[in-house]
Design a protein around this motif. Structure first.
Motif, PDB file in Angstrom:
ATOM      1  N   VAL A  34      72.383  -7.799  21.065  1.00 41.04           N
ATOM      2  CA  VAL A  34      73.342  -6.854  20.739  1.00 41.04           C
ATOM      3  C   VAL A  34      74.235  -6.342  22.045  1.00 41.04           C
ATOM      4  O   VAL A  34      73.364  -6.113  23.163  1.00 41.04           O
ATOM      5  CB  VAL A  34      72.700  -5.858  19.976  1.00 41.04           C
ATOM      6  N   THR A  35      75.290  -6.504  21.920  1.00 38.94           N
ATOM      7  CA  THR A  35      76.067  -5.880  23.196  1.00 38.94           C
ATOM      8  C   THR A  35      77.194  -4.929  22.480  1.00 38.94           C
ATOM      9  O   THR A  35      77.464  -5.127  21.445  1.00 38.94           O
ATOM     10  CB  THR A  35      77.028  -7.138  23.739  1.00 38.94           C
ATOM     11  N   THR A  36      77.442  -3.798  23.200  1.00 35.59           N
ATOM     12  CA  THR A  36      78.232  -2.919  22.825  1.00 35.59           C
ATOM     13  C   THR A  36      79.259  -2.585  23.906  1.00 35.59           C
ATOM     14  O   THR A  36      79.189  -2.905  25.296  1.00 35.59           O
ATOM     15  CB  THR A  36      77.445  -1.481  22.729  1.00 35.59           C
ATOM     16  N   THR A  43      82.324  -0.400  19.903  1.00 37.83           N
ATOM     17  CA  THR A  43      82.231  -1.894  19.041  1.00 37.83           C
ATOM     18  C   THR A  43      80.877  -2.321  19.409  1.00 37.83           C
ATOM     19  O   THR A  43      80.400  -2.243  20.810  1.00 37.83           O
ATOM     20  CB  THR A  43      83.340  -2.852  19.522  1.00 37.83           C
ATOM     21  N   ARG A  53      78.810  -5.911  18.942  1.00 39.84           N
ATOM     22  CA  ARG A  53      78.510  -7.258  18.576  1.00 39.84           C
ATOM     23  C   ARG A  53      77.246  -7.784  18.593  1.00 39.84           C
ATOM     24  O   ARG A  53      76.430  -7.560  19.383  1.00 39.84           O
ATOM     25  CB  ARG A  53      79.340  -8.342  19.787  1.00 39.84           C
ATOM     26  N   SER A  54      76.838  -8.405  17.313  1.00 33.92           N
ATOM     27  CA  SER A  54      75.102  -8.871  17.185  1.00 33.92           C
ATOM     28  C   SER A  54      75.486 -10.436  17.054  1.00 33.92           C
ATOM     29  O   SER A  54      76.133 -11.187  16.501  1.00 33.92           O
ATOM     30  CB  SER A  54      74.818  -8.199  15.895  1.00 33.92           C
ATOM     31  N   ALA A  55      74.624 -11.035  17.820  1.00 32.17           N
ATOM     32  CA  ALA A  55      74.761 -12.777  18.194  1.00 32.17           C
ATOM     33  C   ALA A  55      73.968 -13.092  16.928  1.00 32.17           C
ATOM     34  O   ALA A  55      74.264 -14.416  16.537  1.00 32.17           O
ATOM     35  CB  ALA A  55      73.858 -12.853  19.244  1.00 32.17           C
ATOM     36  N   ASP A  72      75.233 -12.490  13.912  1.00 32.83           N
ATOM     37  CA  ASP A  72      76.266 -12.319  12.942  1.00 32.83           C
ATOM     38  C   ASP A  72      75.732 -11.279  11.913  1.00 32.83           C
ATOM     39  O   ASP A  72      75.948 -11.551  10.698  1.00 32.83           O
ATOM     40  CB  ASP A  72      76.439 -13.681  12.173  1.00 32.83           C
ATOM     41  N   ALA A 102      76.862  -8.338  11.400  1.00 35.23           N
ATOM     42  CA  ALA A 102      77.895  -7.131  11.297  1.00 35.23           C
ATOM     43  C   ALA A 102      77.920  -6.891   9.981  1.00 35.23           C
ATOM     44  O   ALA A 102      77.881  -5.500   9.500  1.00 35.23           O
ATOM     45  CB  ALA A 102      79.223  -7.107  12.010  1.00 35.23           C
ATOM     46  N   ASP A 107      86.807  -8.360  12.719  1.00 37.06           N
ATOM     47  CA  ASP A 107      86.455  -9.451  13.274  1.00 37.06           C
ATOM     48  C   ASP A 107      85.167  -9.596  13.867  1.00 37.06           C
ATOM     49  O   ASP A 107      84.656 -10.174  14.919  1.00 37.06           O
ATOM     50  CB  ASP A 107      87.367  -9.655  14.582  1.00 37.06           C
ATOM     51  N   GLY A 108      84.254  -9.462  12.751  1.00 35.54           N
ATOM     52  CA  GLY A 108      82.747  -9.620  12.943  1.00 35.54           C
ATOM     53  C   GLY A 108      82.084  -8.668  14.077  1.00 35.54           C
ATOM     54  O   GLY A 108      80.944  -8.767  14.312  1.00 35.54           O
ATOM     55  N   LEU A 109      83.037  -7.679  14.382  1.00 38.16           N
ATOM     56  CA  LEU A 109      82.408  -6.577  15.300  1.00 38.16           C
ATOM     57  C   LEU A 109      82.196  -5.375  14.390  1.00 38.16           C
ATOM     58  O   LEU A 109      82.861  -5.196  13.345  1.00 38.16           O
ATOM     59  CB  LEU A 109      83.295  -6.196  16.115  1.00 38.16           C
TER      60      LEU A 109
END
Ligand code: PLP
Length: 380
Positions: free
Chosen positions: A298-300, A320, A322-324, A326, A328, A348-350
């Motif tokens: 997980v990156t923010t 925002t 992002r989860s590797a 998928d 979201a 967009d997936g975020l």
């Protein structure tokens, strides 16, 4: 603790991590604005005088000739259009939206079409769309003017769009034909100097929504030329019961508490230390990011979610995620389905968590819930 009126109705209260949206209630009124509205509730007042006087206060603060509080920017667009067609003539005003014999065409550039432009039609105006898919040029504008033209309508947030004639030039052409320019500047309230700038740049009327400056969801105002604001006043709901003519604007009714709330919120907005406002967003974003920082995959990133729903770098008002895995859309759905419901965007997936309408407790809760759901989506 007081019981939530929403719970009493069998509804789940929501944490608003979307930002300012009409459908979740606009923004949260500050204690100071709410106190002014409460004080307004204690007494009655002559409504026409209240609107005249608050209009003077708004105009003085923005440096425009005049202003008038309206029940939102959409109502402001409809009322401004009515004013440009019927003026202060009571017999014409009460005929609206029948515009036979009146100037009733509103010019809009092709690439300026957007969802709120339909409000001009409410007063009976017809939209003439200028130019083609490739855009609109000065000649399109000049050639479109005829004896039926009532005004040019200009959405300020689309000012930078390629293939459009700019505000100064559009105003120059309109004014050469004696026509006013109506500008929808609903959310263009920051930096605060921007609010008064549209009238200095050629707008004859500029329209703002209070939902975007911490005011009531059902508030806003129109500001600009004194004679046109007198025409806006002539079409508004006051004097319908006791006056000589039956005004077009009767459905655009206001509460005195809302009028006071719009002005109190505007003053608070203009006097606010906006650096502190952005610092508080940054702090809330950090509270949430802190709870997610040790999660694998997980990156923010702190970012800015703009009024037209773009993600840019500054000024920070959202986190925002992002989860590797998928995760979201699943996470967004489960947060919304929880109790309290937590409303966040999926872009967009975020996952986009906008903190503009949140407090510290809510940020802590949202961070905790995000952590749970992101962990569950990895193991699941
Ligand atoms: C929200 C909005 C409006 C309508 O404002 P209300 O005060 O909700 O009626 C008009 N124009 C734009 C660009 C908006 O974002």
């Amino acid at each position: 603790m007081t019981v939530s009126p929403y719970r009493e109705l069998g509804l789940r209260p929501a944490v608003n991590a979307l930002g300012i949206y009409t459908d979740v209630g606009g923004s949260r009124l500050s204690p100071k604005v709410w106190a002014r509205m409460e004080a307004a509730n204690r007494h009655f007042v002559a409504f026409p005088e209240l609107l005249d006087r608050t209009g003077e206060v708004v105009a003085a603060r923005l440096g425009t000739e005049a202003a008038r509080v309206t029940p939102g920017a959409s109502a402001g667009i409809a009322m401004a259009t009515a004013a440009c067609m019927a003026g202060t003539e009571g017999r014409l005003i009460e005929r609206l939206p029948d515009t036979d014999g009146m100037r009733s065409t509103i010019l809009i550039q092709r690439r300026h079409r957007y969802k709120y432009d339909r409000m001009v039609r409410m007063a009976g105006a017809r939209i003439a769309e200028l130019g083609n898919v490739n855009g609109t040029d000065v000649d399109d504008l000049v050639e479109a003017v005829d004896e039926r033209t009532a005004a040019v309508f200009f959405p300020a947030h689309l000012e930078e769009v390629q293939g459009t004639v700019g505000l100064e030039k559009a105003a120059e052409i309109a004014h050469a034909h004696g026509l006013p320019v109506i500008v929808d500047a609903a959310y263009l309230n920051y930096p605060v100097e921007r609010m008064g700038s549209y009238c200095r740049r050629g707008a004859d009327l500029a329209i703002f929504s209070a939902k975007y400056f911490g005011g009531p969801n059902a508030g806003g105002f129109v500001c600009g030329r004194a004679d046109l604001i007198r025409a806006v006043a002539a079409v508004d709901f006051t004097r319908f019961e006791a006056g000589k003519h039956l005004q077009f604007g009767r459905p655009f009714k206001l509460d005195r508490q809302i009028v006071i709330g719009v002005v109190a919120a505007l003053e608070e907005w203009l006097d606010m230390d906006h650096a502190l406002r952005f610092a508080s967003y940054f702090r809330l974003v950090s509270v949430i990011a802190e709870q997610l920082k040790d999660l694998d995959r997980v990156t923010t990133r702190p970012m800015s979610f703009t009024m037209d729903e773009q993600l840019v770098d500054e000024p920070v008002n959202c986190l925002t995620i992002r989860s590797a895995d998928d995760a979201a859309s699943g996470v967004v759905g489960r947060l919304a389905a929880g109790d309290p419901s937590i409303l966040v965007h999926a872009v967009d997936g975020l996952i986009v968590v906008d903190v503009e309408c949140m407090d510290e407790d809510e940020a802590a809760l949202v961070g905790r819930r995000l952590r749970e759901e992101l962990l569950a989506s990895v193991s699941g």
